[in-house]
Design an enzyme around this catalytic site. Structure first.
Site, PDB file in Angstrom:
ATOM      1  N   SER A   1       0.847  -1.191   0.000  1.00 22.28           N
ATOM      2  CA  SER A   1       0.000   0.000   0.000  1.00 22.28           C
ATOM      3  C   SER A   1       0.882   1.238   0.000  1.00 22.28           C
ATOM      4  O   SER A   1       1.995   1.230   0.549  1.00 22.28           O
ATOM      5  CB  SER A   1      -0.892   0.021   1.245  1.00 22.28           C
ATOM      6  OG  SER A   1      -1.541   1.269   1.395  1.00 22.28           O
TER       7      SER A   1
ATOM      8  N   TYR B   1      -1.432  -0.328  10.443  1.00 18.37           N
ATOM      9  CA  TYR B   1      -1.573  -0.613   9.019  1.00 18.37           C
ATOM     10  C   TYR B   1      -0.357  -0.137   8.239  1.00 18.37           C
ATOM     11  O   TYR B   1       0.261  -0.903   7.483  1.00 18.37           O
ATOM     12  CB  TYR B   1      -2.838   0.050   8.475  1.00 18.37           C
ATOM     13  CG  TYR B   1      -3.063  -0.188   7.005  1.00 18.37           C
ATOM     14  CD1 TYR B   1      -3.407  -1.451   6.540  1.00 18.37           C
ATOM     15  CD2 TYR B   1      -2.914   0.841   6.078  1.00 18.37           C
ATOM     16  CE1 TYR B   1      -3.597  -1.686   5.185  1.00 18.37           C
ATOM     17  CE2 TYR B   1      -3.111   0.615   4.721  1.00 18.37           C
ATOM     18  CZ  TYR B   1      -3.450  -0.646   4.279  1.00 18.37           C
ATOM     19  OH  TYR B   1      -3.639  -0.872   2.933  1.00 18.37           O
TER      20      TYR B   1
END
Length: 271
Positions: free
Chosen positions: A151, A164
């Protein structure tokens, strides 16, 4: 596994593909993209119903499909499952698309420790272990390709998503190191760093999602990056510029900007 184009050059044409996160989002659309006669797709996912729907779509396109329902928070179980599946059908292309996206609720001051642990397992530790297990076998066969879906959050110290962004940052460094380690043995490694993609995970985010792309668009970009044996694909391209800006800014300025960012997210649906 290789096929000649009209121009004569060879492109990567995997016969057997194992896909994690295949029950929805990028994983599901990448499975559908690769589905055709003569291919075997091994599809892993957590949601049995959605996984079977993807499997039906892929079978309708002519592919042979094998499904497995499992949760990547069980790393040992995932490793055993991979070795079993690869022994039965040697994997040419491994796409590690499964992931969780959670952030600190706006009403809280910190993330839950249990959530950070789960993110570390699903987004980093288990994919890294699976990639290593695949690398061991692919290197012995001197062929194959491994895709790790990270990501753009990996590039930024997001105060509301430390778990995350941290887990994806770990995956980013691991992918680079793995490619450096096995690149001379006939095995490719590609890291994919997407921005916002229209998936069930991103739909939970209540804040703005600039340059949102569809999951089928993401699947096409991933397949092209594999074919070109790219080390790292960031999309949309704007996020590559933001990564560079993050690196160039003085640390105090960067931190001040990041602390001002706000985001919120709906709770994760029950599994």
């Amino acid at each position: 596994m290789a096929r000649r184009r009209p121009g004569g050059e060879i492109r990567f044409d995997p016969a057997t593909i194992l896909m994690t996160g295949a029950s929805s989002g990028i994983g599901a659309e990448t499975a559908r993209f690769y589905a055709r006669a003569g291919r075997t797709l091994i599809l892993w996912g957590r949601d049995a119903g959605r996984l079977e729907q993807v499997a039906r779509d892929c079978r309708a396109a002519g592919a042979t499909v094998i499904t497995r329902v499992l949760d990547l928070s069980d790393g040992q179980g995932a490793l055993a499952a991979f070795r079993q599946d690869d022994s039965a059908n040697p994997v040419d292309l491994l796409v590690l698309a499964a992931g969780l996206g959670d952030m600190r609720p706006s009403a809280d001051k910190t993330e839950r420790a249990e959530t950070v642990l789960e993110l570390g397992l699903v987004n980093y530790a288990t994919p890294a272990a699976l990639a290593t297990a695949a690398a061991e076998r692919m290197v012995a066969r001197r062929r194959g390709h491994i895709v790790l879906v990270g990501s753009v959050a990996a590039f930024h110290a997001l105060p509301f998503a430390a778990g995350y962004s941290g887990s994806k940052a770990g995956l980013t460094r691991f992918a680079e190191a793995l490619r450096n380690g096995i690149g001379d043995h006939g095995v490719g490694v590609t890291l994919i760093s997407p921005g916002f993609v229209d998936t069930p995970m991103s739909r939970r985010v209540a804040s703005a999602k600039p340059f949102l792309q569809s999951a089928p668009q993401a699947a096409r970009l991933i397949a092209r990056a594999v074919e070109e044996d790219r080390a790292h694909l960031i999309f949309p391209r704007l996020f590559a510029g933001l990564r560079l800006l993050d690196q160039l800014l003085p640390a105090p300025v960067r931190s001040a900007i990041l602390r001002r960012l706000k985001a919120d997210q709906a709770p994760r649906p029950a599994a």
